[in-house]
Design a protein around this motif. Structure first.
Motif, PDB file in Angstrom:
ATOM      1  N   ALA A 131       0.791  -1.287  -0.150  1.00 27.01           N
ATOM      2  CA  ALA A 131      -0.181  -0.405  -0.452  1.00 27.01           C
ATOM      3  C   ALA A 131       0.963   1.185  -0.295  1.00 27.01           C
ATOM      4  N   ASP A 132       2.106   1.200   0.431  1.00 25.58           N
ATOM      5  CA  ASP A 132       3.209   2.313   0.558  1.00 25.58           C
ATOM      6  C   ASP A 132       3.556   2.979  -0.669  1.00 25.58           C
ATOM      7  N   PRO A 133       3.009   3.854  -1.894  1.00 29.47           N
ATOM      8  CA  PRO A 133       3.608   4.172  -2.897  1.00 29.47           C
ATOM      9  C   PRO A 133       4.902   4.327  -2.934  1.00 29.47           C
ATOM     10  N   GLN A 134       5.861   4.819  -1.818  1.00 28.56           N
ATOM     11  CA  GLN A 134       7.296   5.159  -2.096  1.00 28.56           C
ATOM     12  C   GLN A 134       7.926   4.007  -2.400  1.00 28.56           C
ATOM     13  N   VAL A 135       7.304   2.359  -1.942  1.00 29.62           N
ATOM     14  CA  VAL A 135       7.637   1.357  -2.382  1.00 29.62           C
ATOM     15  C   VAL A 135       8.646   1.260  -3.630  1.00 29.62           C
ATOM     16  N   ARG A 136       8.187   1.848  -4.552  1.00 32.97           N
ATOM     17  CA  ARG A 136       8.372   1.866  -5.958  1.00 32.97           C
ATOM     18  C   ARG A 136      10.166   1.676  -5.736  1.00 32.97           C
ATOM     19  N   THR A 137       9.757   2.898  -4.862  1.00 32.18           N
ATOM     20  CA  THR A 137      11.268   3.957  -5.744  1.00 32.18           C
ATOM     21  C   THR A 137      12.239   3.409  -4.706  1.00 32.18           C
ATOM     22  N   MET A 138      12.230   2.244  -3.656  1.00 34.92           N
ATOM     23  CA  MET A 138      13.328   1.835  -2.435  1.00 34.92           C
ATOM     24  C   MET A 138      13.811   0.552  -3.178  1.00 34.92           C
ATOM     25  N   SER A 139      14.918   0.895  -2.710  1.00 39.94           N
ATOM     26  CA  SER A 139      15.658  -0.254  -2.353  1.00 39.94           C
ATOM     27  C   SER A 139      15.163  -1.963  -2.216  1.00 39.94           C
ATOM     28  N   GLN A 140      15.885  -3.070  -2.624  1.00 36.56           N
ATOM     29  CA  GLN A 140      15.419  -4.521  -2.310  1.00 36.56           C
ATOM     30  C   GLN A 140      15.878  -4.103  -0.371  1.00 36.56           C
ATOM     31  N   GLN A 141      16.681  -3.886  -0.162  1.00 35.74           N
ATOM     32  CA  GLN A 141      16.627  -3.748   1.617  1.00 35.74           C
ATOM     33  C   GLN A 141      16.413  -2.813   1.830  1.00 35.74           C
TER      34      GLN A 141
END
Length: 150
Positions: A131-141
């Motif tokens: 649900a977090d839209p920022q996940v797409r911009t996050m690294s796997q870590q």
């Protein structure tokens, strides 16, 4: 009526449930709660069942209130805690859901219930991540660190 009658009333409520008699079930749970001297765990079970009934009809606020009443009476009541966590998760209140799942894991009376609560905790954590839209911009870590918080 006394605490022993309350146990019999719980049995009547369960029979009504099996017969899909929602009004009878609700009535018996209400009688259990109103019985002087009823055991706290028994009243907590009645409140939990009323919460489930409200949740099935879409009354999330009332559902949550019933689980909270149950937990006021018996803070380690697994089914009330687990159901409360599920209700918060269904309402997308992921942090509260995860908090209550953690408590359910800690207070689970046996390994089977502990594993169920842990599985549901992981599921809600995944829901929160998705649900977090920022996940797409996050690294796997960074994404994985969200799981260490659960």
């Amino acid at each position: 009526a006394d605490q022993y009658d309350a146990e019999a009333m719980m049995a009547h409520a369960v029979l009504c449930s099996l017969e899909k008699n929602v009004d009878g079930e609700k009535s018996w749970f209400g009688k259990v709660i109103a019985t002087p001297g009823v055991k706290k765990a028994t009243a907590a079970s009645a409140y939990t069942n009323l919460g489930v009934m409200l949740g099935e009809k879409g009354g999330r606020e009332g559902e949550i209130a019933m689980y909270e009443r149950a937990l006021d009476l018996d803070p380690t009541h697994f089914h009330a805690r687990h159901s409360l966590a599920l209700a918060y998760g269904e309402g997308k209140n992921f942090d509260e859901s995860m908090r209550h799942f953690r408590m359910a894991v800690d207070d689970a009376p046996d390994d089977q219930k502990r594993h169920r609560a842990l599985k549901d905790l992981y599921t809600v954590t995944v829901m929160k991540v998705n649900a977090d839209p920022q996940v797409r911009t996050m690294s796997q870590q960074q994404v994985m660190s969200m799981f260490t918080d659960c």
